[in-house]
Design an enzyme around this catalytic site. Structure first.
Site, PDB file in Angstrom:
ATOM      1  N   ASN A   9       0.947  -0.948   0.085  1.00 41.79           N
ATOM      2  CA  ASN A   9       0.007   0.088   0.156  1.00 41.79           C
ATOM      3  C   ASN A   9       0.785   1.126  -0.169  1.00 41.79           C
ATOM      4  O   ASN A   9       1.520   1.407   1.159  1.00 41.79           O
ATOM      5  CB  ASN A   9      -0.825   0.178   1.123  1.00 41.79           C
ATOM      6  CG  ASN A   9      -1.719   1.197   1.472  1.00 41.79           C
ATOM      7  OD1 ASN A   9      -1.795   1.981   0.376  1.00 41.79           O
ATOM      8  ND2 ASN A   9      -2.405   1.297   2.545  1.00 41.79           N
ATOM      9  N   LYS A  11       0.092   4.454  -0.311  1.00 38.73           N
ATOM     10  CA  LYS A  11      -0.545   5.427   0.276  1.00 38.73           C
ATOM     11  C   LYS A  11      -0.196   6.787  -0.484  1.00 38.73           C
ATOM     12  O   LYS A  11      -0.179   6.670  -1.873  1.00 38.73           O
ATOM     13  CB  LYS A  11       0.226   5.658   1.829  1.00 38.73           C
ATOM     14  CG  LYS A  11      -0.022   4.500   2.447  1.00 38.73           C
ATOM     15  CD  LYS A  11       0.296   4.511   4.050  1.00 38.73           C
ATOM     16  CE  LYS A  11       0.171   3.308   4.607  1.00 38.73           C
ATOM     17  NZ  LYS A  11       0.343   3.372   6.390  1.00 38.73           N
ATOM     18  N   HIS A  95      -9.270   1.009   5.324  1.00 40.72           N
ATOM     19  CA  HIS A  95      -7.764   1.240   5.943  1.00 40.72           C
ATOM     20  C   HIS A  95      -8.122   2.336   7.155  1.00 40.72           C
ATOM     21  O   HIS A  95      -8.768   3.128   7.199  1.00 40.72           O
ATOM     22  CB  HIS A  95      -6.871   1.980   4.932  1.00 40.72           C
ATOM     23  CG  HIS A  95      -5.316   1.974   5.420  1.00 40.72           C
ATOM     24  ND1 HIS A  95      -5.088   2.864   6.182  1.00 40.72           N
ATOM     25  CD2 HIS A  95      -4.554   1.093   5.341  1.00 40.72           C
ATOM     26  CE1 HIS A  95      -3.537   2.632   6.886  1.00 40.72           C
ATOM     27  NE2 HIS A  95      -3.219   1.514   5.922  1.00 40.72           N
ATOM     28  N   GLU A  97      -6.351   4.796   7.935  1.00 36.57           N
ATOM     29  CA  GLU A  97      -6.088   6.372   7.906  1.00 36.57           C
ATOM     30  C   GLU A  97      -7.531   6.988   7.113  1.00 36.57           C
ATOM     31  O   GLU A  97      -7.738   8.085   7.222  1.00 36.57           O
ATOM     32  CB  GLU A  97      -5.102   6.569   6.837  1.00 36.57           C
ATOM     33  CG  GLU A  97      -3.572   6.063   7.500  1.00 36.57           C
ATOM     34  CD  GLU A  97      -2.581   5.640   6.827  1.00 36.57           C
ATOM     35  OE1 GLU A  97      -2.579   5.511   5.418  1.00 36.57           O
ATOM     36  OE2 GLU A  97      -1.541   4.975   7.467  1.00 36.57           O
ATOM     37  N   GLU A 167      -4.376  -4.795  10.492  1.00 33.01           N
ATOM     38  CA  GLU A 167      -3.535  -3.921  10.839  1.00 33.01           C
ATOM     39  C   GLU A 167      -3.703  -2.980  12.148  1.00 33.01           C
ATOM     40  O   GLU A 167      -4.947  -2.139  12.263  1.00 33.01           O
ATOM     41  CB  GLU A 167      -3.607  -2.747   9.743  1.00 33.01           C
ATOM     42  CG  GLU A 167      -3.557  -3.551   8.166  1.00 33.01           C
ATOM     43  CD  GLU A 167      -2.881  -2.336   7.259  1.00 33.01           C
ATOM     44  OE1 GLU A 167      -1.928  -2.475   6.784  1.00 33.01           O
ATOM     45  OE2 GLU A 167      -3.554  -1.366   7.134  1.00 33.01           O
ATOM     46  N   GLY A 173       3.184   2.246  10.568  1.00 31.76           N
ATOM     47  CA  GLY A 173       4.280   3.227  10.605  1.00 31.76           C
ATOM     48  C   GLY A 173       4.945   3.825  11.684  1.00 31.76           C
ATOM     49  O   GLY A 173       5.669   4.775  11.704  1.00 31.76           O
ATOM     50  N   SER A 212       3.965  -1.990  10.175  1.00 32.12           N
ATOM     51  CA  SER A 212       5.577  -2.193  10.193  1.00 32.12           C
ATOM     52  C   SER A 212       6.168  -3.541   9.945  1.00 32.12           C
ATOM     53  O   SER A 212       7.043  -4.256  10.579  1.00 32.12           O
ATOM     54  CB  SER A 212       5.986  -1.769  11.899  1.00 32.12           C
ATOM     55  OG  SER A 212       5.668  -0.444  12.069  1.00 32.12           O
TER      56      SER A 212
HETATM   57  P1  13P Z   1       3.609   0.491   7.463  1.00 26.61           P
HETATM   58  O1  13P Z   1       4.291  -0.811   6.874  1.00 26.61           O
HETATM   59  O2  13P Z   1       4.274   1.470   7.013  1.00 26.61           O
HETATM   60  O3  13P Z   1       3.455   0.274   9.105  1.00 26.61           O
HETATM   61  O4  13P Z   1       2.070   0.649   6.994  1.00 26.61           O
HETATM   62  C1  13P Z   1       1.108  -0.423   7.135  1.00 26.61           C
HETATM   63  C2  13P Z   1      -0.006  -0.051   6.385  1.00 26.61           C
HETATM   64  O5  13P Z   1      -0.939   0.704   6.834  1.00 26.61           O
HETATM   65  C3  13P Z   1      -0.326  -0.867   5.346  1.00 26.61           C
HETATM   66  O6  13P Z   1      -1.477  -0.843   4.648  1.00 26.61           O
END
Ligand code: 13P
Length: 249
Positions: A9, A11, A95, A97, A167, A173, A212
């Site tokens: 992903n 983003k 997601h 976010e 997640e 992140g 992560s």
């Molecule tokens: P990270 O791997 O950067 O923690 O992000 C995970 C994520 O949100 C994938 O959709």
């Protein structure tokens, strides 16, 4: 059908040039002979470029979001038909976010899932608790309602097109990963809840871990019996890290 998936992903990262050069490098570096489906989810503006570059490869392209309406006066939005018309058959929905910054509710997400399925798309549906939920031991409850409120209205047949991504928000992140045991515990719980509502088909649902995932922790997470792969953020932006994660499965 349940199978191994590694999805990146991206983003809001990578412009058109960066997308092109990443994907050309990825094609060259793709591990061979691995039984794993690889998916990349670039920004909307680069989806068409990605489908063109990846046309004759076994790397699939996903969108990171989608609007629930068929079309209409929704300035700035993208429909399912727009995605499928350029060959994008998979969409990430729910997601954290999108839930947190764009206030996407479980009911809205149920609507989006229905629209995607009407268009015969595959949905990677994200669930996951916040740190406060983990601390208060409400994490399973939170994930249960995320599943129930957005997915448990679906008929059995729909589950063929659903992939779950667990997640934990506190691991996204942050460099902090769920331990393999924490991931397995939740993945098993998710599978049990699906089984409780739908029976045996739960064994056929692919459940990914995200938060992560890095080359050095991927193997132990992926070795858990209910973890079928990963939804990778930061480490999916670099070809060497992403291919190392693909190799870890
Ligand atoms: P990270 O791997 O950067 O923690 O992000 C995970 C994520 O949100 C994938 O959709």
């Amino acid at each position: 059908m349940r199978h191994k998936i590694i999805a990146g992903n991206w983003k809001m990262h990578k412009n058109a040039q960066e997308t092109g050069s990443f994907l050309n490098d990825l094609i060259n570096e793709m591990p061979e002979g691995k039984e794993v489906e690889v998916i990349v989810a670039p920004a909307f503006t680069n989806l068409m470029l990605a489908t063109q570059i990846l046309e004759d490869t076994n790397v699939a392209v996903a969108a990171q979001n989608m609007h629930q309406a068929e079309g209409g006066a929704f300035t700035g939005e993208i429909s399912a038909d727009m995605l499928t018309s350029i060959g994008v058959q998979t969409v990430i929905l729910g997601h954290s976010e999108r839930r947190q910054y764009f206030k996407e509710t479980p009911a809205l997400l149920a609507n989006k899932v229905d629209t995607a399925l009407r268009h015969k798309m595959r949905v990677i549906f994200c669930v996951g608790e916040e740190l406060k939920d983990r601390k208060s031991k409400q994490f399973q409850n939170v994930v249960f309602y995320q599943l129930k409120d957005s997915l448990f209205h679906l008929p059995k047949e729909a589950w063929e097109h659903i992939v779950i991504a667990y997640e934990p928000v506190w691991a996204i992140g942050t460099g902090e990963t769920a331990t393999p045991e924490q991931a397995q515990e939740m993945h098993q719980f998710i599978r049990e809840q699906i089984a409780h509502h739908y029976g045996n088909l739960a064994d056929n649902v692919t459940i990914l871990y995200g938060g992560s995932v890095k080359p050095d922790n991927a193997k132990t997470i992926f070795s858990q019996p209910d973890v079928d792969g990963g939804l990778v953020g930061g480490a999916a932006l670099n070809v060497a890290d992403f291919t190392a994660i693909i190799n870890a499965i």
